[in-house]
Design a protein around this motif. Structure first.
Motif, PDB file in Angstrom:
ATOM      1  N   THR A  19      37.704  47.937  37.494  1.00  0.00           N
ATOM      2  CA  THR A  19      38.582  46.885  36.762  1.00  0.00           C
ATOM      3  C   THR A  19      38.262  45.504  37.393  1.00  0.00           C
ATOM      4  O   THR A  19      37.685  45.203  38.431  1.00  0.00           O
ATOM      5  CB  THR A  19      40.100  47.197  37.171  1.00  0.00           C
ATOM      6  N   PRO A  20      38.726  44.564  36.523  1.00  0.00           N
ATOM      7  CA  PRO A  20      38.283  43.009  36.910  1.00  0.00           C
ATOM      8  C   PRO A  20      39.359  42.612  38.067  1.00  0.00           C
ATOM      9  O   PRO A  20      40.675  42.994  37.858  1.00  0.00           O
ATOM     10  CB  PRO A  20      38.253  42.341  35.876  1.00  0.00           C
ATOM     11  N   THR A  62      40.592  39.206  40.058  1.00  0.00           N
ATOM     12  CA  THR A  62      40.376  37.649  40.786  1.00  0.00           C
ATOM     13  C   THR A  62      41.350  37.266  41.787  1.00  0.00           C
ATOM     14  O   THR A  62      42.514  37.492  41.799  1.00  0.00           O
ATOM     15  CB  THR A  62      40.827  36.891  39.582  1.00  0.00           C
ATOM     16  N   TYR A  78      30.022  39.471  42.426  1.00  0.00           N
ATOM     17  CA  TYR A  78      30.901  38.352  42.560  1.00  0.00           C
ATOM     18  C   TYR A  78      30.643  37.355  42.060  1.00  0.00           C
ATOM     19  O   TYR A  78      29.419  36.937  41.793  1.00  0.00           O
ATOM     20  CB  TYR A  78      31.186  38.147  44.162  1.00  0.00           C
ATOM     21  N   THR A  85      36.115  36.428  41.426  1.00  0.00           N
ATOM     22  CA  THR A  85      36.195  37.279  40.746  1.00  0.00           C
ATOM     23  C   THR A  85      35.308  38.386  40.866  1.00  0.00           C
ATOM     24  O   THR A  85      34.014  38.025  41.096  1.00  0.00           O
ATOM     25  CB  THR A  85      35.863  36.935  39.174  1.00  0.00           C
ATOM     26  N   GLU A 114      34.063  41.222  39.012  1.00  0.00           N
ATOM     27  CA  GLU A 114      33.968  41.596  37.310  1.00  0.00           C
ATOM     28  C   GLU A 114      34.230  43.148  37.096  1.00  0.00           C
ATOM     29  O   GLU A 114      34.804  43.210  36.187  1.00  0.00           O
ATOM     30  CB  GLU A 114      32.380  41.310  36.693  1.00  0.00           C
ATOM     31  N   SER A 115      33.704  43.940  37.938  1.00  0.00           N
ATOM     32  CA  SER A 115      34.025  45.429  37.969  1.00  0.00           C
ATOM     33  C   SER A 115      34.144  45.944  39.286  1.00  0.00           C
ATOM     34  O   SER A 115      33.005  46.114  39.851  1.00  0.00           O
ATOM     35  CB  SER A 115      32.902  46.130  37.021  1.00  0.00           C
TER      36      SER A 115
END
Lengths: 112, 112
Positions: B17-18, B20, B64, B77, B79-80
């Motif tokens: 999952t992303p 932030t 990142y 962030t 991303e995955s």
């Protein structure tokens, strides 16, 4: 890679005693800084020593720097329970550099 | 921690999952940094910013990304997210000739 290596990794002393922590680094530096981190909190700046300085004092803190040995020490005198924390050295490698390089830290425990 | 707010303070997420993380400062410092802290590794720099839309990589930047659209905000962030990104993340501000840094309280991220 970690520039600063700290020794010891953990230190436990009685309240009132002095605590000494050491930091070694690998490359030339502009300054060396010490930070404290209480459990579950962010780091807090304690003291900075420039590469052309040999010793600096701030309250119960005394920092020395030996650039020929690429090492520094932090002395906390008359320790208190509130000094229990992790202590990190950080080096600023070169004038104009904007990235600090942190050591792995020393975990200090002050026993009442 | 004064002047630097990290959100969220704790997050649990699933692999893939992303995510932030946000850092907000009220100090108007030019430089902002993202670190991760893991046992045995001290603090390691992920990315840093030297101005709005100006960013650069640190030593552990893979996986990142960052963005800085305003002086006061710096986003990190994943991303995955992967389990290896389980860590405590710290934001810091600073810069200048001595680069004394000021840290937020941290975000504890668990990736399951």
């Amino acid at each position: 890679s970690q520039q600063g290596e700290e020794d010891p990794q953990a230190l436990s002393i009685q309240e009132g005693e002095n605590a000494t922590m050491n930091c070694s680094y690998k490359t030339s530096i502009n300054n060396l800084q010490w930070y404290r981190q209480n459990s579950g909190r962010g780091l807090v700046h304690l003291i900075l020593i420039r590469s052309n300085e040999r010793e600096k004092h701030s309250g119960r803190l005394r920092v020395t720097l030996d650039t020929s040995k690429k090492s520094s020490s932090l002395l906390i005198t008359a320790s208190r329970a509130a000094d229990t924390a992790s202590y990190f050295c950080a080096t600023l490698p070169g004038e104009g550099a904007q990235k600090l390089v942190f050591g792995q830290g020393t975990r200090l425990t002050i026993n009442p | 921690d004064a002047g630097i707010t990290q959100s969220p303070r704790h997050k649990v997420t699933e692999t893939g999952t992303p995510v932030t993380l946000r850092c907000h400062q009220t100090e108007n410092h030019r430089y902002m940094y993202w670190y991760r802290q893991d046992p045995g590794h001290g603090l390691r720099l992920i990315h840093y910013s030297y101005g709005v839309k100006d960013t650069d990589k640190g030593e552990v930047s893979d996986g990142y990304s960052v963005s800085r659209s305003k002086t006061e905000d710096f986003l990190l962030t994943l991303e995955s997210a992967t389990s290896s990104q389980t860590s405590v993340y710290f934001c810091a501000t600073g810069g200048g000739t001595q680069n004394i840094q000021y840290f937020g309280a941290g975000t504890r991220l668990s990736v399951l």
